[in-house]
Design an enzyme around this catalytic site. Structure first.
Site, PDB file in Angstrom:
ATOM      1  N   CYS A 176      -1.316  75.035 137.566  1.00  0.00           N
ATOM      2  CA  CYS A 176      -0.042  75.204 138.289  1.00  0.00           C
ATOM      3  C   CYS A 176       0.805  76.305 137.664  1.00  0.00           C
ATOM      4  O   CYS A 176       1.440  77.088 138.370  1.00  0.00           O
ATOM      5  CB  CYS A 176       0.800  73.929 138.256  1.00  0.00           C
ATOM      6  N   ASP A 177       0.852  76.355 136.331  1.00  0.00           N
ATOM      7  CA  ASP A 177       1.862  77.185 135.670  1.00  0.00           C
ATOM      8  C   ASP A 177       1.296  78.393 134.924  1.00  0.00           C
ATOM      9  O   ASP A 177       2.069  79.219 134.424  1.00  0.00           O
ATOM     10  CB  ASP A 177       2.669  76.320 134.674  1.00  0.00           C
ATOM     11  N   CYS A 201       0.015  71.387 133.119  1.00  0.00           N
ATOM     12  CA  CYS A 201      -0.857  71.851 134.203  1.00  0.00           C
ATOM     13  C   CYS A 201      -1.057  73.364 134.145  1.00  0.00           C
ATOM     14  O   CYS A 201      -0.227  74.135 134.649  1.00  0.00           O
ATOM     15  CB  CYS A 201      -0.272  71.447 135.551  1.00  0.00           C
TER      16      CYS A 201
END
Ligand code: NAP
Length: 314
Positions: free
Chosen positions: A138-139, A135
């Site tokens: 997200c990261d 992701c």
């Protein structure tokens, strides 16, 4: 504890929320179990240009908030829980929630979607969460001013590469062929971005890293040319796998018909499954298109079919 409902919807992506909109308007008073990732896959999508009604594009979470709000306003009851067991052997269907509550449902709409597929490379498990991710949204932020690699050649890989290119010094894209699968517009943007380098016709072999005390970090990705077999190491701090998705259907094994990849099988031009009264919508039954707008469409179909089914039974 047990309660009866006319319609239970499992899943909170575009399919689940739209199934909620249609069943609520048909006065089925649907109960929607939202699962662990409220809003589904779109909530980890940074920029969506192809969902109707958002002419300038919008972040996935913005779109999902709007769909959720619409369903809530029409009276869909939502619970942030998981369904842990279903029994579709006879109607009404008995479904167990993670807090021990049992829901006895006259109809069920399965809209559990899909989740990222992992490559299962050597080093992947060791460094998952320490530089290996599926992701980018997200990261990605952990890799500001660093070097990353995205594996894959579909829309997700291309979008991830473009997103990461805004944060990272350099982004490699490793793709196993010499042509991308993703949308032409995304391909053009990737190829025109100066800090993205595409490594064509290579497959990943191993994720390399190091551990000092409790601190682990990724240091590279070993890749191999698909024709020559020649190996090289890309020095990277982060590895993002974007090689497609797997449908979330574990819960339904042995009860609903699935194809060999685990996608639920529905009747042609319908969301009906092999169990009368159980419908499936969205990515969980769509191995072909896997688009948010189509999930929203099949969710609406499932809502209509569930309400017609109950009308015929009354
Ligand atoms: P995808 O379209 O299935 O692409 C997966 C990519 O990973 C392909 O390029 C594939 O290579 C590669 N791949 C698969 N297995 C591999 C392996 N073992 N080793 C190396 N590479 C491997 O998946 P996706 O990109 O996640 O997209 C899923 C669906 O969501 C698609 O329908 C896509 O259109 C949709 N989507 C849409 C948007 C949007 O419209 N904004 C955004 C994201 C996703 P090959 O090409 O050689 O098969």
């Amino acid at each position: 504890m047990s309660r009866n409902v006319k319609c239970l919807i499992i899943g909170s992506g575009p399919a689940g929320y739209m199934a909620g909109v249609y069943t609520a308007r048909a006065d089925l008073k649907p109960l929607l179990i939202e699962g662990m990732q409220q809003g589904g896959q779109l909530t980890i999508t940074n920029e969506v240009e192809n969902f109707p009604g958002f002419p300038g594009g919008a972040g996935g979470p913005v779109i999902m908030d709007k769909l959720r709000e619409q369903a809530l306003k029409l009276g869909v009851e939502m619970q942030p829980k998981m369904v842990t067991k279903v029994d579709f052997s006879s109607r009404p269907f008995h479904c167990l929630l993670d807090d021990g509550e049992e829901v006895v449902a006259e109809t069920v709409i399965v809209a559990t979607g899909a989740s990222a597929r992992w490559l299962h490379l050597p080093g992947e498990n060791e460094y998952r969460g320490f530089g290996v991710s599926t992701c980018a949204t997200c990261d990605g932020n952990f890799f500001r001013n660093r070097t990353t690699v995205v594996i894959g050649g579909g829309d997700t890989a291309l979008e991830d590469a473009l997103y990461l290119a805004k944060l990272c010094t350099k982004v490699y894209v490793v793709h196993r062929r010499d042509q991308f699968r993703g949308t032409v517009a995304l391909q053009k943007s990737v190829l025109a971005t100066p800090n993205i380098e595409v490594v064509w016709s290579h497959v990943p072999v191993e994720i390399l890293g190091e551990q000092k005390g409790f601190i682990k970090k990724v240091t590279g990705l070993k890749v191999k040319h698909v024709q020559t077999g020649e190996e090289r190491t890309l020095e990277v701090d982060g590895v993002f796998e974007a090689i497609g998705v797997v449908p979330t259907t574990e819960l339904f094994k042995g009860q609903l018909d699935m194809n060999e990849q685990g996608y639920l099988i529905t009747a042609p031009d319908s969301t009906r499954t092999n169990v009368e009264g159980v419908f499936a919508a969205g990515d969980v039954q769509d191995p072909v298109f896997r688009q948010a707008v189509i999930a929203a469409g099949t969710g609406s179909m499932a809502g209509i079919e569930a309400s017609r089914f109950l009308m015929e039974k009354e």
